[in-house]
Design a protein around this motif. Structure first.
Motif, PDB file in Angstrom:
ATOM      1  N   LEU A 155      -1.497   4.624 -11.788  1.00  0.00           N
ATOM      2  CA  LEU A 155      -2.106   3.354 -11.384  1.00  0.00           C
ATOM      3  C   LEU A 155      -2.818   2.763 -12.593  1.00  0.00           C
ATOM      4  O   LEU A 155      -3.633   3.439 -13.226  1.00  0.00           O
ATOM      5  CB  LEU A 155      -3.101   3.591 -10.250  1.00  0.00           C
ATOM      6  N   ILE A 156      -2.502   1.529 -12.945  1.00  0.00           N
ATOM      7  CA  ILE A 156      -3.120   0.860 -14.092  1.00  0.00           C
ATOM      8  C   ILE A 156      -3.862  -0.373 -13.601  1.00  0.00           C
ATOM      9  O   ILE A 156      -3.271  -1.266 -12.990  1.00  0.00           O
ATOM     10  CB  ILE A 156      -2.073   0.455 -15.153  1.00  0.00           C
ATOM     11  N   ASP A 157      -5.151  -0.412 -13.871  1.00  0.00           N
ATOM     12  CA  ASP A 157      -5.976  -1.572 -13.540  1.00  0.00           C
ATOM     13  C   ASP A 157      -5.962  -2.520 -14.735  1.00  0.00           C
ATOM     14  O   ASP A 157      -6.465  -2.210 -15.801  1.00  0.00           O
ATOM     15  CB  ASP A 157      -7.397  -1.113 -13.230  1.00  0.00           C
ATOM     16  N   THR A 158      -5.380  -3.699 -14.562  1.00  0.00           N
ATOM     17  CA  THR A 158      -5.241  -4.651 -15.664  1.00  0.00           C
ATOM     18  C   THR A 158      -6.324  -5.722 -15.648  1.00  0.00           C
ATOM     19  O   THR A 158      -6.217  -6.709 -16.373  1.00  0.00           O
ATOM     20  CB  THR A 158      -3.863  -5.341 -15.618  1.00  0.00           C
ATOM     21  N   SER A 159      -7.366  -5.530 -14.837  1.00  0.00           N
ATOM     22  CA  SER A 159      -8.391  -6.564 -14.675  1.00  0.00           C
ATOM     23  C   SER A 159      -8.979  -6.996 -16.008  1.00  0.00           C
ATOM     24  O   SER A 159      -9.242  -8.185 -16.234  1.00  0.00           O
ATOM     25  CB  SER A 159      -9.514  -6.071 -13.757  1.00  0.00           C
ATOM     26  N   ARG A 160      -9.218  -6.050 -16.910  1.00  0.00           N
ATOM     27  CA  ARG A 160      -9.859  -6.362 -18.182  1.00  0.00           C
ATOM     28  C   ARG A 160      -8.958  -6.040 -19.378  1.00  0.00           C
ATOM     29  O   ARG A 160      -9.446  -5.872 -20.499  1.00  0.00           O
ATOM     30  CB  ARG A 160     -11.181  -5.594 -18.295  1.00  0.00           C
ATOM     31  N   LEU A 161      -7.656  -5.920 -19.146  1.00  0.00           N
ATOM     32  CA  LEU A 161      -6.729  -5.625 -20.232  1.00  0.00           C
ATOM     33  C   LEU A 161      -6.128  -6.907 -20.788  1.00  0.00           C
ATOM     34  O   LEU A 161      -5.734  -7.803 -20.037  1.00  0.00           O
ATOM     35  CB  LEU A 161      -5.597  -4.713 -19.753  1.00  0.00           C
ATOM     36  N   HIS A 178       0.822  -1.217   0.000  1.00  0.00           N
ATOM     37  CA  HIS A 178       0.000   0.000   0.000  1.00  0.00           C
ATOM     38  C   HIS A 178       0.850   1.258   0.000  1.00  0.00           C
ATOM     39  O   HIS A 178       0.466   2.286  -0.554  1.00  0.00           O
ATOM     40  CB  HIS A 178      -0.959  -0.011   1.203  1.00  0.00           C
ATOM     41  N   GLY A 179       2.045   1.206   0.627  1.00  0.00           N
ATOM     42  CA  GLY A 179       2.925   2.371   0.639  1.00  0.00           C
ATOM     43  C   GLY A 179       3.404   2.743  -0.748  1.00  0.00           C
ATOM     44  O   GLY A 179       3.460   3.931  -1.106  1.00  0.00           O
ATOM     45  N   ILE A 180       3.744   1.737  -1.562  1.00  0.00           N
ATOM     46  CA  ILE A 180       4.183   2.009  -2.931  1.00  0.00           C
ATOM     47  C   ILE A 180       3.015   2.504  -3.759  1.00  0.00           C
ATOM     48  O   ILE A 180       3.161   3.429  -4.575  1.00  0.00           O
ATOM     49  CB  ILE A 180       4.787   0.735  -3.564  1.00  0.00           C
ATOM     50  N   ARG A 181       1.856   1.901  -3.550  1.00  0.00           N
ATOM     51  CA  ARG A 181       0.672   2.339  -4.301  1.00  0.00           C
ATOM     52  C   ARG A 181       0.383   3.818  -4.049  1.00  0.00           C
ATOM     53  O   ARG A 181       0.039   4.557  -4.967  1.00  0.00           O
ATOM     54  CB  ARG A 181      -0.536   1.489  -3.918  1.00  0.00           C
ATOM     55  N   ASP A 182       0.529   4.260  -2.813  1.00  0.00           N
ATOM     56  CA  ASP A 182       0.275   5.660  -2.486  1.00  0.00           C
ATOM     57  C   ASP A 182       1.275   6.591  -3.161  1.00  0.00           C
ATOM     58  O   ASP A 182       0.966   7.771  -3.393  1.00  0.00           O
ATOM     59  CB  ASP A 182       0.323   5.865  -0.977  1.00  0.00           C
ATOM     60  N   LEU A 183       2.462   6.091  -3.479  1.00  0.00           N
ATOM     61  CA  LEU A 183       3.505   6.914  -4.098  1.00  0.00           C
ATOM     62  C   LEU A 183       3.432   6.907  -5.626  1.00  0.00           C
ATOM     63  O   LEU A 183       4.145   7.672  -6.276  1.00  0.00           O
ATOM     64  CB  LEU A 183       4.894   6.400  -3.680  1.00  0.00           C
ATOM     65  N   ALA A 184       2.579   6.069  -6.188  1.00  0.00           N
ATOM     66  CA  ALA A 184       2.586   5.848  -7.634  1.00  0.00           C
ATOM     67  C   ALA A 184       2.181   7.099  -8.409  1.00  0.00           C
ATOM     68  O   ALA A 184       1.259   7.818  -8.034  1.00  0.00           O
ATOM     69  CB  ALA A 184       1.661   4.692  -7.998  1.00  0.00           C
ATOM     70  N   ASP A 185       2.896   7.347  -9.503  1.00  0.00           N
ATOM     71  CA  ASP A 185       2.521   8.406 -10.438  1.00  0.00           C
ATOM     72  C   ASP A 185       1.355   7.954 -11.308  1.00  0.00           C
ATOM     73  O   ASP A 185       0.536   8.772 -11.716  1.00  0.00           O
ATOM     74  CB  ASP A 185       3.711   8.765 -11.343  1.00  0.00           C
TER      75      ASP A 185
END
Length: 311
Positions: free
Chosen positions: A137-143, A128-135
């Motif tokens: 965010l890519i959701d790959t659920s349907r990619l 979660h710490g890295i996620r909060d720092l992300a420039d």
């Protein structure tokens, strides 16, 4: 040097993203211990012949190393290293399906008695710490694999750090809000072409749907309000060093109203932004409006074929 740090949930496509950057000439390293990041940057800068570096840092690191990652990134920032943090995520239910299909072990289950579901949840908590720092965010659920590679190429490799990359995305609420959306607008209050049997089969990109929706003053009023809000606040996001912004617009099924609204807003925002990326999640379309007209894009048949191969 341009540094891209790929992180995210196991099974979300990190290897595919790293390979996409490697194919574009990046020096790519998978599962880099976070504590070695600074030394690696120094080594490659000293050689002078490696200007593009992509690394994957995820839950396979020691917990203490992940806890120190924010301070390590602050050190890189102080040294004026140009870097981006890209976080890939996927719906937990889809991750369960992917691991069941491939029969691979989750990294956190190798040395513990955790179940697969427990490991997936534990990993999200760990990262979660890295996620909060992300420039980005890519959701790959349907990619599909091809969709993800295209996203990495368009949004990461070709991204200018001094310019806000704006993506407008249509979606259907019946399939959930996109996990990577920064701002969401709900247009379900607008007249719905779905209830006209002669219009149901079309989408918001077709002329008859455009004619239907544009005939209602409330549709134009909402479009104007959203446009005014974006024109007022997008510069503020860019001035706050924001590199990416995804504006998601949703209706019930993601076929008519949201698609129409995204198309209309994109055309109006191109003069302001210079470049606007469009995604119609339920139609399987993703393109850059300033590059080519929508009618010349990949057909729905080929998009459907690509979605058969998931990340």
């Amino acid at each position: 040097m341009q540094l891209v740090i790929i992180s995210g949930r196991s099974g979300s496509g990190k290897s595919i993203a790293l390979q996409a950057l490697e194919d574009l000439g990046y020096y790519a390293i998978d599962n880099l211990p976070a504590m070695l990041l600074g030394s690696l940057v120094d080594e490659l800068r000293g050689q002078g012949n490696r200007t593009h570096l992509a690394v994957s840092i995820d839950a396979r690191n020691l917990p203490g190393a992940l806890e120190r990652l924010p301070s390590l990134l602050d050190e890189l920032r102080e040294r004026t290293i140009d870097f981006q943090v890209i976080y890939l995520t996927t719906d937990a239910r889809i991750l369960l399906e992917r691991y069941s299909a491939t029969r691979r072990r989750h990294p956190l289950t190798r040395d513990s008695e955790m179940t697969l579901e427990e490991a997936i949840n534990k990993e999200e908590e760990t990262l979660h710490g890295i996620r909060d720092l992300a420039d980005l965010l890519i959701d790959t659920s349907r990619l599909s694999v091809h969709d993800l590679r295209r996203r990495i190429t368009d949004q990461v490799a070709h991204q200018r750090r001094d310019k806000l990359t704006l993506t407008l995305e249509s979606f259907g609420y019946k399939r959930g809000v996109p996990l990577d959306a920064d701002i969401v607008f709900d247009v379900r209050c607008l007249p719905n072409p779905y209830w006209d049997p002669t219009l149901r089969q079309f989408t918001g990109r077709d002329d008859n749907i455009v004619a239907f929706l544009s005939s209602y003053p409330i549709v134009d009023a909402m479009s104007n309000d959203i446009q005014a809000w974006l024109e007022r606040w997008l510069p503020a996001y860019q001035n706050s060093q924001r590199s990416y912004m995804t504006i998601a617009i949703g209706c019930t099924g993601g076929q008519h109203r949201s698609v129409y609204m995204v198309e209309q807003l994109a055309e109006r925002l191109v003069p302001l932004m210079g470049e606007v990326q469009l995604r119609h999640r339920e139609l399987g379309l993703h393109y850059n409006l300033s590059e080519q007209p929508a009618d010349s894009l990949v057909s729905g048949i080929s998009q459907s074929d690509e979605r058969q191969q998931t990340t």
